[in-house]
Design a protein around this motif. Structure first.
Motif, mmCIF file in Angstrom:
data_model
loop_
_atom_site.group_PDB
_atom_site.id
_atom_site.type_symbol
_atom_site.label_atom_id
_atom_site.label_comp_id
_atom_site.label_asym_id
_atom_site.label_seq_id
_atom_site.Cartn_x
_atom_site.Cartn_y
_atom_site.Cartn_z
ATOM 1 N N ARG C 30 -3.764 6.962 3.142
ATOM 2 C CA ARG C 30 -2.331 7.126 3.330
ATOM 3 C C ARG C 30 -1.990 8.222 4.332
ATOM 4 O O ARG C 30 -1.114 8.027 5.178
ATOM 5 C CB ARG C 30 -1.666 7.425 1.982
ATOM 6 C CG ARG C 30 -1.654 6.232 1.039
ATOM 7 C CD ARG C 30 -0.945 6.575 -0.248
ATOM 8 N NE ARG C 30 0.389 7.085 0.003
ATOM 9 C CZ ARG C 30 1.451 6.338 0.286
ATOM 10 N NH1 ARG C 30 1.346 5.025 0.315
ATOM 11 N NH2 ARG C 30 2.621 6.910 0.504
ATOM 12 N N THR C 36 -0.399 3.047 4.755
ATOM 13 C CA THR C 36 0.405 3.360 3.567
ATOM 14 C C THR C 36 0.664 2.148 2.686
ATOM 15 O O THR C 36 1.424 2.234 1.732
ATOM 16 C CB THR C 36 1.753 3.979 3.994
ATOM 17 O OG1 THR C 36 2.412 3.066 4.883
ATOM 18 C CG2 THR C 36 1.549 5.314 4.666
ATOM 19 N N GLY C 37 0.043 1.030 2.967
ATOM 20 C CA GLY C 37 0.218 -0.144 2.113
ATOM 21 C C GLY C 37 -0.334 0.065 0.722
ATOM 22 O O GLY C 37 0.162 -0.475 -0.254
ATOM 23 N N LYS C 39 -0.686 2.170 -2.543
ATOM 24 C CA LYS C 39 0.323 3.068 -3.115
ATOM 25 C C LYS C 39 -0.257 4.002 -4.179
ATOM 26 O O LYS C 39 -1.222 3.670 -4.833
ATOM 27 C CB LYS C 39 1.440 2.232 -3.774
ATOM 28 C CG LYS C 39 2.066 1.191 -2.881
ATOM 29 C CD LYS C 39 2.755 1.798 -1.672
ATOM 30 C CE LYS C 39 3.343 0.724 -0.772
ATOM 31 N NZ LYS C 39 3.768 1.267 0.513
ATOM 32 N N ILE C 77 -4.892 -3.698 1.487
ATOM 33 C CA ILE C 77 -3.868 -4.740 1.627
ATOM 34 C C ILE C 77 -3.638 -5.097 3.085
ATOM 35 O O ILE C 77 -3.351 -6.251 3.422
ATOM 36 C CB ILE C 77 -2.549 -4.303 0.935
ATOM 37 C CG1 ILE C 77 -1.463 -5.402 1.027
ATOM 38 C CG2 ILE C 77 -1.989 -3.036 1.553
ATOM 39 C CD1 ILE C 77 -1.782 -6.656 0.236
ATOM 40 N N GLU C 78 -3.824 -4.117 3.948
ATOM 41 C CA GLU C 78 -3.605 -4.383 5.379
ATOM 42 C C GLU C 78 -4.609 -5.390 5.920
ATOM 43 O O GLU C 78 -4.395 -5.984 6.970
ATOM 44 C CB GLU C 78 -3.695 -3.071 6.183
ATOM 45 C CG GLU C 78 -2.488 -2.147 6.015
ATOM 46 C CD GLU C 78 -2.612 -1.173 4.850
ATOM 47 O OE1 GLU C 78 -3.570 -1.288 4.062
ATOM 48 O OE2 GLU C 78 -1.739 -0.292 4.740
ATOM 49 N N ILE C 103 6.422 -2.547 -5.492
ATOM 50 C CA ILE C 103 5.504 -1.412 -5.356
ATOM 51 C C ILE C 103 4.116 -1.739 -5.897
ATOM 52 O O ILE C 103 3.117 -1.251 -5.389
ATOM 53 C CB ILE C 103 6.077 -0.137 -6.033
ATOM 54 C CG1 ILE C 103 5.310 1.111 -5.581
ATOM 55 C CG2 ILE C 103 6.005 -0.217 -7.546
ATOM 56 C CD1 ILE C 103 5.679 1.619 -4.232
ATOM 57 N N THR C 105 2.855 -4.720 -5.799
ATOM 58 C CA THR C 105 2.412 -5.952 -5.163
ATOM 59 C C THR C 105 1.151 -5.801 -4.306
ATOM 60 O O THR C 105 0.238 -6.617 -4.426
ATOM 61 C CB THR C 105 3.573 -6.571 -4.362
ATOM 62 O OG1 THR C 105 4.699 -6.721 -5.238
ATOM 63 C CG2 THR C 105 3.189 -7.917 -3.788
ATOM 64 N N PRO C 106 1.055 -4.797 -3.444
ATOM 65 C CA PRO C 106 -0.191 -4.681 -2.668
ATOM 66 C C PRO C 106 -1.422 -4.593 -3.584
ATOM 67 O O PRO C 106 -2.406 -5.291 -3.369
ATOM 68 C CB PRO C 106 0.004 -3.387 -1.864
ATOM 69 C CG PRO C 106 1.471 -3.257 -1.713
ATOM 70 C CD PRO C 106 2.046 -3.775 -3.001
#
Lengths: 290, 750, 159
Positions: C30, C36-37, C39, C77-78, C103, C105-106
């Protein structure tokens, strides 16, 4: 603790050499799922993390007629996919599967669970029920300690600061044996055990129990090997009466505290229920084992 | 109206316009913003639940290498007391200031005392240790009954109970008493054949949003300071922060980031004023984030409550009297939703004799904040448990008893107005006819059903729709999107305009770019902001018609708007929205529609839930094996997101009923300030949650919309609580129904 | 404090960074790599919002030290789906409205991908238990599980 240095030795000798340094405290790490939480605060004592995962033998296992020799740092995720291990020690496999979430499973290890020595650790009752031994390596060489003697108190084990757990060995169960581990938690996953029970039984061809080991967790400062509970099963057909007696013995041996996870009375009662249920499962499995 | 209306978009399950960013990790939440030169802020928190601050010395911390600034209560300018809008209610600015940074007293474990900004998080944390604080520890007040006693230690020496005819002589911890009544409950009870009287206890719970509070701010001495934060109401953040820092509103720009859950808990400020002080004093942008521990200890949970409920009914099923007395924990400062509890408790019932008395009581715990229908879950839990027990004692089916006494259009409420058209009866009938309710229980299973009522609010929303020369448009609204509401905004605008859904892009503007918008909460967004969207879209349609008219040389009333095109009814000609927009410069300039509403006529949403449980009689563990959530949405704009509100509310209510509670030790320290031991429902804890959307239109909205965000958390407490009692054959009186409590009930029953 | 130099692979890209020994992989992703995907919901491995894969295994990045990424393969996630194309799981999450605030979801998508790689035909119960470490407060999990089951079916070619 605050991590100020990280080392990843490639051999046990190198690891012990680092542990012997006296500049700052060293803490051995396998999966890190307990240690990293403990090191979150920046304001506490500096600590050196010694990562054991790059040492040969720490992440692998062997299983043969003599039993299992397990690298203590193997992840639970990997351990619980070992079908040959599951067939011989289903209860131990179950206990490893219950530690935390899938994500925690991806890193947490049986060795770490054991050395962290939480009174509620899931694998410890199952290890004790299977008669597991800890192979410890230190400056003075190797020594072997039974799991029930390895843990000495809350978050305390018998190793010196320059010793590490090299292997966990478990004897091959006698024919007609099996094990089971159950724990009680308020939800369906994630929670720390409110009570835990690991039971192993050996049945002869007539279905009579010839050997048993019963260990209970989360109901005392350490997991307890309850001889009286085993004796209640030995010589019986593991029927309702024997199971009730084993449960009562387990409840009698429990010395739990009241905390945010359960009251003492509740834990005392539930550990008996779990011993009964686990013993029943272990016996059913043993009957199915040739 | 909406009965005869055939919709093109409304009622469809469209893909939300912000979806791509959410499933790829691109969406930016509060902690995702980094600015050049940014430093990190951390807060020093009280180790005591109740203490006087005798000395506070930050000099050693300030001298530490890497520390850039320090903030304490002395950095808050002295301002007049005022009620500031905060979510569905208001908060006293003096209380807010003292909650953000303790003045001379700390009032809960975790109460913020000072803050440090430093070059790294690690330095900031280390510097906190160098702050020197001397306390005089006082006895903490942690229990409602103890707090209400005449000789209890006082949190505030100047607190005199409001709500009695004469102000009491002595101060106390009871901030207020409220009374609501109608009819004559004494006479009502005298008439009753059966009376049920019970005491109930509900715990402190937290909204449990997965995203902790966070902000990145940049103070600007000359012009506008900027706050980027996770909030349900960025205008409220501006008002609160500007008030506390004595800044003109126009000097503070607040940008609402994407928000990772709020449920009412993000309608006030904790970090933002502190971060701005640190930014001002250091000359740098400052980022602050709460960790999970801080969220539990020092944000705003929901009130614990103690209630007594008494209901009476006749053999024929008429409920003759309903009465309740409820004390709510406000936490360290006044302002629990006590009065609302009294307003909602019995509103699902058409009963002439009602008496509700409620108390707002301070204790040494964090100041409570709103949580989804604040005050109602506690009150309606007691009411619904008592009504279900009354049904059992009268030998009447619990749905039938509720149907017989159901509130409907014209029913007088205890808080004043008569209800307009509402859908409780329809929800109860849907429950009765549901596959769930028709399924017989097996041995060892229990069932509970419960109703829920929430008013919903309207309020101020402002929307602009700016059309582009290519016929696409931007919907600029001001309601931070906590659940997918911008999809509904897109649909409502597309419905009015008749153009493709994806030609319209909804965005949430910051406080600088749009007029005032009330916060997202009170189940107001689809209703009020939706109304503003419709108004703005209709304004655009009118302008498009006028432009087409001018191009055709006819009058605007000779132009019809149909399916996204202007039709010349006075001759030949059809022009699409895109064609008209392409010519906008020539026909008068940019096309932009506005909708400013202060919406009235929010329709209440009634809910009815059915819950089946199974209990392990040897351990007291409860499994929810089947669940159905039924609720009146008026008109479901996007059915999936309406269902999602029902299911989310149900899950939170199930958690409240089963395992969630703040556990405190005798020193007032929370022992389970993390997701490990504060046990919210997991995916493996819940079954599929079946939903039934009832639609009894609210005629005050063009499409009939009723807000649905809140009512869904109310019924689960009693639906689960009663089902547990039914399964074990005992009366549940305390939540949560955690295994030790349930086992105790089983063992006591014998 | 001495920073450590780490060479690793993130979503198939060879990456280098400097970090403190106490930094977690989550901190590094992050703050140092601007990814930042992933969390932070709790920092203690209890919520799953920081889920990533490490050498193919699903883990909480808040419980992995940044320095442990040395020589490893990290999946975030990216790296799910392609730059201009969502994968089946992402599509199904949107189709089923399996997210509200988004929030979690990733983390859920990374976890679902790991689940289906290990077990292409999970039962509903298996899916629920596998994903028990991913907390969601908004949805009650119903639509999430439907999206997961539908993704599995589609990926098996049965949808």
């Amino acid at each position: 603790m605050a991590v100020v240095d990280y080392q990843a030795p490639q051999s046990i000798e190198d690891a012990i050499g680092i542990l012997q340094k006296t500049d700052i405290k060293s803490k051995v790490m396998a999966g890190g799922t307990d240690l990293i939480i403990q090191t979150k605060s920046q304001t506490a004592d500096p600590v050196r993390v010694v990562d054991l995962k790059h040492i040969d033998g720490m992440m692998s296992y062997t299983l043969d007629d003599g039993g299992m020799s397990l690298g203590p740092a193997m992840s639970c995720a990997e351990f619980t996919t070992l079908d040959d291990v599951k067939a011989v020690y289903p209860g131990l496999s179950e206990s490893a599967y219950l530690i935390g979430s899938t994500q925690v499973q991806g890193r947490a290890s049986i060795g770490g669970n054991l050395c962290n020595a939480s009174p509620a650790a899931d694998t410890i009752p199952a290890l004790i029920a299977n008669g597991a031994q800890c192979v410890i390596e230190g400056n003075n060489g190797e020594r072997v300690v039974a799991v029930e003697d390895f843990v000495t108190g809350v978050a305390q084990n018998c190793m010196a600061s320059d010793e590490l757990l090299k292997q966990i060995t478990i004897p091959r169960p006698a024919p007609g044996s099996s094990d089971a581990y159950l724990r009680f938690i308020p939800r369906t996953e994630m929670d720390i055990a409110v009570a835990g029970a690991g039971v192993s039984v050996t049945l002869d061809s007539s279905g009579k129990c010839t050997a048993a080991r019963v260990a209970i967790g989360a109901v005392a400062v350490t997991a307890l090997l309850v001889r009286e509970a085993a004796e209640a099963l030995i010589g019986t057909a593991v029927d309702e009466q024997a199971l009730d007696a084993a449960a009562a013995a387990a409840s009698a041996a429990a010395k739990p505290i009241t905390d945010r996870r359960g009251t003492a009375e509740y834990r005392t009662h539930v550990v008996g229920v779990l011993v009964k249920r686990a013993a029943k499962i272990a016996a059913e499995r043993a009957r199915g084992v040739k | 109206m909406s009965e005869a209306k055939k919709f093109n978009f409304i009622g469809q399950r469209t893909i939300r316009p912000d979806g791509h960013d959410k499933v790829t990790g691109k969406a930016n939440y509060a902690a995702d913003l980094a600015l050049p030169g940014m430093i990190w802020g951390k807060i020093l928190r009280s180790p005591h639940a109740h203490a006087k601050i005798l000395k506070l010395d930050t000099s050693k911390a300030e001298a530490m290498l890497g520390v850039m600034s320090v903030a304490t209560f002395d950095d808050l300018p002295s301002v007049s007391n005022e009620a500031i809008q905060s979510g569905e209610g208001a908060i006293d600015s003096l209380d807010l200031g003292r909650n953000v940074l303790a003045r001379d007293k700390v009032l809960y474990h975790g109460h913020a005392i000072a803050a440090i900004a430093a070059k790294t998080e690690a330095i900031a944390e280390k510097a906190l240790e160098l702050i020197d604080v001397e306390y005089e520890v006082l006895t903490p007040v942690l229990d409602l009954h103890e707090a209400m006693k005449a000789d209890a230690p006082l949190l505030h020496e100047d607190m005199f109970t409001q709500g009695y005819p004469e102000q009491p002589e002595k101060p106390s911890n009871i901030a207020a008493r409220h009374e609501l009544k109608m009819g004559d409950v004494e006479a009502g009870f005298a008439e009753a054949d059966v009376i049920v009287e019970r005491d109930f206890v509900t715990p402190t719970v937290h909204q449990g949003y997965i995203e902790p509070h966070a902000c990145t701010v940049s103070y600007n001495t000359e012009g506008q300071s900027m706050v980027w934060c996770s909030t349900q109401g960025h205008f409220d953040v501006r008002a609160s922060t500007a008030k506390l820092l004595a800044m003109p509103l126009g000097n503070l720009k607040v940008i609402a980031s994407e928000i990772g859950g709020g449920f009412g808990g993000k309608t006030t400020v904790y970090l933002e004023p502190i971060a701005l002080i640190l930014s001002r004093k250091s000359g740098r942008p400052v980022k602050m984030m709460m960790d999970r521990d801080e969220v539990f200890r020092a944000s705003g949970p929901a009130s614990a409550a103690r209630l007594t409920v008494k209901v009476g009914g006749k053999k024929d099923g008429t409920i003759t009297a309903m009465q309740t007395s409820i004390a709510y924990e406000a936490g360290a400062f006044k302002g629990s939703p006590a009065m609302i509890g009294g307003m909602t408790a019995f509103t699902p019932y058409n009963c002439a004799n009602v008496y509700c008395e409620t108390f707002d009581v301070v204790v040494n715990k964090p100041k409570v904040a709103a949580y989804r229908a604040p005050g109602a879950p506690q009150a309606e839990f007691g009411a619904e448990m008592a009504v279900s027990e009354l049904a059992e004692k009268l030998g009447i089916d619990p749905v039938d008893l509720r149907l017989q006494n159901a509130a409907k259009e014209g029913t007088q409420t205890v808080y004043g107005p008569k209800l307009k058209a509402v859908g409780l009866v329809e929800c109860l009938e849907a429950a009765k006819n549901s596959p769930h309710y028709k399924t017989e229980l097996k041995e060892g299973e229990g069932r509970g059903i419960a109703s829920g009522f929430w008013f919903n609010i309207g309020g101020q929303s402002s929307v602009t729709i700016n059309m582009n020369p290519d016929g696409t448009g931007t919907i600029v609204e001001g309601s931070p999107d906590i659940g997918g509401s911008r999809a509904s905004m897109q649909m409502m605008a597309a419905e009015e305009l008749g153009i493709p859904l994806n030609d319209l892009k909804p965005i949430i503007g910051d406080t600088e770019s749009i007029p005032y918008n009330q916060s997202t909460g009170g189940s107001r967004t689809t209703f009020a902001t939706g109304m503003a969207v419709i108004e703005a879209a209709q304004d655009v349609v009118q302008q498009l018609k006028e432009r087409a008219a001018s191009l055709w040389n006819v009058t605007p009333d000779q132009v019809e708007w149909r399916d996204g095109s202007a039709i010349n009814t006075a001759g030949e000609g059809q022009m699409t929205c895109a064609e008209i927009c392409a010519k906008c410069e020539k026909t008068g300039g940019q096309i932009s529609g506005t909708g400013n509403v202060n919406a009235r006529g929010a329709g209440p949403s009634f809910a009815v839930h059915v819950c089946d449980t199974k209990v392990d009689m040897e351990t007291g563990k409860v499994d929810v094996i089947r669940y159905t959530a039924i609720q009146d949405a008026g008109k479901a704009i996007h059915p999936s997101y309406v269902e999602g509100q029902f299911q989310g509310g149900a899950a939170q209510g199930i958690g409240w009923a089963l395992n969630e509670e703040y556990v405190y030790n005798d020193d007032g320290v929370m022992e389970n300030a993390g997701f490990l031991d504060y046990r919210i429902p997991l995916a493996s804890d819940l079954p599929m949650i079946d939903t039934i959307i009832v639609e009894v239109p609210n005629n005050f909205h063009p499409y009939g919309v009723r807000g649905v965000g809140e009512s869904g958390i109310i019924p689960p407490l009693a639906a689960v609580g009663y089902a547990v009692g039914d399964a074990i054959g005992a009366n549940v009186s305390e939540l949560p129904c955690s295994p030790p409590r349930v086992l105790k009930l089983i063992q006591e029953k014998g | 404090m001495t920073k450590v130099h780490v060479t690793t692979s993130i979503n198939g890209d060879e990456t280098e960074f400097l970090c403190e020994p106490h930094d977690t992989l989550l901190d590094v992703l992050r703050n140092d790599l601007s990814l930042t995907g992933t969390k932070e919901g709790c920092g203690s491995g209890d919520c799953g919002a920081c889920s990533v894969t490490l050498n193919g295994r699903l883990v909480c990045s808040c419980l992995v030290l940044g320095v442990e990424a040395e020589g490893a393969e990290v999946g975030t996630i990216e790296g799910v789906g392609e730059a201009d194309n969502l994968n089946v799981i992402q599509e199904k999450f949107l189709e089923h409205a399996a997210l509200q605030c988004g929030i979690c979801t990733p983390g859920l998508i990374v976890s679902t991908q790991a689940l289906l790689a290990e077990n292409p035909s999970p039962t509903e119960e298996e899916a629920r238990y596998y994903l028990a470490g991913n907390l969601c407060r908004c949805t009650g999990y119903d639509k999430i599980i439907r999206a997961v089951m539908d993704s599995a079916e589609t990926m098996r070619g049965e949808g």
